[in-house]
Scaffold this motif. Structure first.
Motif, short mmCIF file in Angstrom:
data_model
loop_
_atom_site.label_atom_id
_atom_site.label_comp_id
_atom_site.label_asym_id
_atom_site.label_seq_id
_atom_site.Cartn_x
_atom_site.Cartn_y
_atom_site.Cartn_z
N ASN A 527 0.84 -1.20 0.00
CA ASN A 527 0.00 0.00 0.00
C ASN A 527 0.88 1.26 0.00
OD1 ASN A 527 -2.02 1.90 0.29
ND2 ASN A 527 -3.15 0.71 1.82
N ALA A 559 -2.40 -2.33 -3.24
CA ALA A 559 -3.45 -1.97 -2.28
C ALA A 559 -3.51 -0.46 -2.18
CB ALA A 559 -3.18 -2.58 -0.91
N GLU A 562 -9.11 3.27 1.19
CA GLU A 562 -10.42 3.84 0.88
C GLU A 562 -10.74 4.96 1.86
OE1 GLU A 562 -12.23 3.34 -1.58
OE2 GLU A 562 -11.68 1.40 -2.45
N GLU A 566 -10.38 1.58 5.25
CA GLU A 566 -10.07 0.19 4.93
C GLU A 566 -9.15 0.12 3.72
OE1 GLU A 566 -10.99 -2.52 6.62
OE2 GLU A 566 -11.90 -1.20 8.11
N GLU A 568 -7.99 -1.74 0.35
CA GLU A 568 -8.48 -2.65 -0.68
C GLU A 568 -7.29 -3.25 -1.41
OE1 GLU A 568 -11.23 -2.72 -4.74
OE2 GLU A 568 -11.33 -1.01 -3.36
N HIS A 570 -5.78 -5.97 -4.37
CA HIS A 570 -6.10 -6.74 -5.56
C HIS A 570 -4.81 -6.98 -6.35
CE1 HIS A 570 -7.83 -7.98 -9.43
NE2 HIS A 570 -8.91 -8.31 -8.73
N THR A 577 -6.03 1.61 -7.96
CA THR A 577 -4.92 1.61 -6.99
C THR A 577 -3.75 2.42 -7.53
OG1 THR A 577 -5.56 -0.56 -6.12
CG2 THR A 577 -3.28 0.15 -5.74
#
Length: 644
Positions: A527, A559, A562, A566, A568, A570, A577
């Motif tokens: 992230n 990632a 949001e 949280e 997210e 994928h 992203t």
């Protein structure tokens, strides 16, 4: 002329031995911690392995187990029985030889008595107790059986008694009777809680010859006797049922009807009551060819117990274990002086790590590295990184700026330094080096004043903590890099504001202690979006500082965060992203921050993405290997300061 001989120092610790190498120990601890071990387990691992020149606990324990195996593999416990059988056979043969030439009926009757002796050795010895020997040699061999049994029986209960009791003559029996009677009275009074100090002193004055270990108190006497008695009991437990019966029957004949057997039984009962914690029920399996007597067998059992206790102490597996618990005298007795030196050094190392404020207890009771320890690790990491920088043809920028703002500290002059000399320190060094003689100035005396720039930087180091960093061997280099940069900023560029940001599924800011002790966990997600959000927040908190953002990663963003907070995830990455991440890159660029990305690995998708980041932020991409990561990050940081 006088001659002198020099040898190893044996009277305790070597006063000329080198001090405990705390730096090497801290380097080992740091490496273990950065690989994901807790400081507690890292310390245990260090003590288990040892250091160069000092064997660890594992090596000492292995030596203990080898000695234990050697005792049980080489010996067996029926030595006394075998010796009694040999003496009995020798006595019977000598008696038959004396009877054979005699033609009278009495000789034939005696031969019939010898022919009818029981198969049991103990029963045969008992039956011959009243036999009137014709052969002096046979009588001597039979009498030696009683002497042997007496010596072995006493040596089994009292260490060194075999030397104190040469034979079981009437006067020796009386001495043993008196000692056992007084000993049982003393122990019974002590068990009742009476003050027995004066009585003990009188006992030792009268019977001290029987106790070569020279106990100083009643409790020390009880400890020694109980350990020996328990070892004797474990020895009996290790024998076969037939061997136990034979020895029990023979023991009753050792001192005739003197009552010593009953006194020994009373002594064993007192000792079991006073020291119930001794191992009275244990046993061992001996499978060698070397027979041992009762005293030797009891000593072997005592050695096995001491070896087991030492192994438990070295294992340090019980709550509150410390290396000071190791019985160094027992370790030297069972192994050698070198083992005692190694154990003492390890104990000193553990003690010094605590006393030097390098390890401390956290509120939850766990062990953790102190800020002082982290500074040492950072210094070591920075030294290694600077060596890498120099190997790449770059020089450490020790001067913090042309504006020359003094920091108050000095350092030895090195070739190429342009900082002003610190005259007081330089002259002082020359005077000290001259040691009272003529003072002359040498280049080794020169010290310069360190300076720093007035400009400040807000540095955000964002490091990838996803699982791929662990499995591809990049975890420790990443931590070492963070330690080096943190130490450089805190010691050379103290006005700079450094923020450490980790990012996996989520990102968070951490201090250097948290990052050093961070364990790798299975977590999907890289992230970078969240990490750049935190980097932007750090830059905005320091509007007067030049923003510097450094990103260490081995994977493209998978990632993003949001609005709900949280993350997210994928894979492959979503366009959303990548888009959110590049929005934060643009936001940092508007704040004046150029992003330097340190790309680990050769993933083509990652390469394309970090190239886009560099173009949009006016930054650059560096692709070092794991060993060169620290040098690359520090060099880029120094380059950014030089540019400013």
């Amino acid at each position: 002329m006088s001659s002198y001989r020099y040898g190893r120092y044996v009277d305790g610790p070597d006063p000329l031995a080198p001090p405990t190498d705390l730096r090497a120990a801290m380097d080992e601890l740091g490496r273990e911690v950065m690989e994901g071990s807790s400081p507690e387990s890292a310390l245990r691992e260090l003590l288990r392995r040892g250091l160069p020149g000092t064997r660890g606990l594992d090596d000492l324990t292995a030596r203990l187990w080898r000695k234990r195996a050697a005792i049980t593999r080489r010996h067996r416990l029926d030595g006394t029985l075998q010796e009694v059988q040999r003496l009995l056979q020798e006595a019977v043969r000598a008696e038959r030889a004396a009877l054979f030439p005699d033609p009278d009926d009495d000789a034939r009757f005696r031969e019939a008595q010898l022919d009818a002796l029981p198969q049991s050795t103990a029963a045969a010895v008992r039956e011959l107790a009243e036999y009137d020997w014709r052969s002096p040699r046979a009588r001597e061999s039979y009498e030696e059986i009683r002497n042997l049994l007496g010596r072995e029986l006493m040596d089994q209960r009292f260490q060194g008694m075999k030397q104190a009791v040469e034979s079981v003559r009437p006067e020796d029996v009386r001495r043993i009777q008196d000692m056992l009677r007084d000993l049982n009275d003393l122990l019974a009074a002590h068990a009742r809680g009476e003050d027995t100090a004066e009585r003990f002193d009188g006992f030792m004055r009268e019977h001290g010859e029987f106790f070569p270990e020279n106990p100083r108190t009643v409790d020390e006497l009880v400890d020694a006797l109980a350990a020996r008695s328990a070892a004797a009991q474990r020895m009996m437990n290790s024998m076969t049922e037939q061997q136990r019966r034979e020895l029990a029957a023979l023991s009753q004949q050792a001192f005739g009807d003197s009552g010593i057997g009953a006194q020994l039984a009373q002594l064993d009962s007192l000792l079991q009551g006073m020291r119930p914690g001794e191992d009275w029920d244990g046993s061992a399996r001996f499978r060698g060819d070397n027979p041992m007597g009762l005293g030797e067998g009891a000593q072997a059992m005592a050695d096995l117990a001491e070896l087991d206790a030492l192994a438990e102490q070295l294992a340090q597996s019980y709550p509150g274990a410390r290396l000071e618990d190791i019985d160094l005298e027992a370790l030297v007795r069972q192994l050698d002086g070198d083992a005692g030196v190694d154990a003492r050094r390890l104990a000193e190392l553990e003690r010094e790590l605590r006393s030097q404020n390098l390890l401390e207890r956290a509120p939850d009771g766990s062990l953790r590295l102190t800020p002082k320890a982290l500074r040492r690790l950072g210094e070591t990491a920075l030294r290694g990184v600077i060596d890498g920088v120099r190997a790449q043809g770059q020089r450490d920028n020790r001067s913090a700026g042309a504006s020359g703002e003094p920091t108050g500290s000095t350092r030895p002059w090195a070739f190429g330094d342009t900082e002003p000399w610190n005259v007081p320190r330089t002259v002082t060094n020359a005077v000290l080096r001259s040691a009272g003689g003529p003072v002359s100035l040498d280049v080794v005396d020169v010290e310069v004043s360190e300076t720093e720039r007035r400009s400040r930087a807000a540095v955000a180091l964002c490091v990838d903590t996803s699982w791929s960093m662990v499995q591809d061997g990049r975890w420790v280099p990443m931590k070492r890099t963070a330690l080096a940069l943190h130490h450089l900023v805190r010691t050379r560029f103290r006005t700079d504001a450094l923020e450490l940001i980790t990012f996996g599924r989520h990102a968070e800011t951490v201090d250097i202690g948290q990052l050093t002790a961070l364990e790798g966990v299975w977590e999907q997600g890289t992230n970078l979006h969240h990490a750049l959000l935190l980097a932007g927040r750090h830059v905005r908190r320091h509007p007067d500082a030049q923003p510097v953002v450094l990103v260490v990663t081995d994977g493209e963003p998978t990632a993003h965060l949001e609005a709900t907070g949280e993350a997210e995830f994928h894979y492959p990455p979503l366009d959303r992203t990548l888009g959110k991440t590049l929005v934060e890159v643009d936001a940092l660029a508007r704040l004046g921050a150029s992003i330097t990305v340190f790309r680990l690995g050769d993933d083509p998708r990652l390469t394309r993405f970090v190239d886009a980041v560099a173009r949009r932020s006016g930054g650059r991409v560096v692709a070092p290997d794991e060993d060169g990561l620290g040098a690359a990050v520090v060099s880029d940081y120094l380059r950014s300061r030089k540019r400013r």
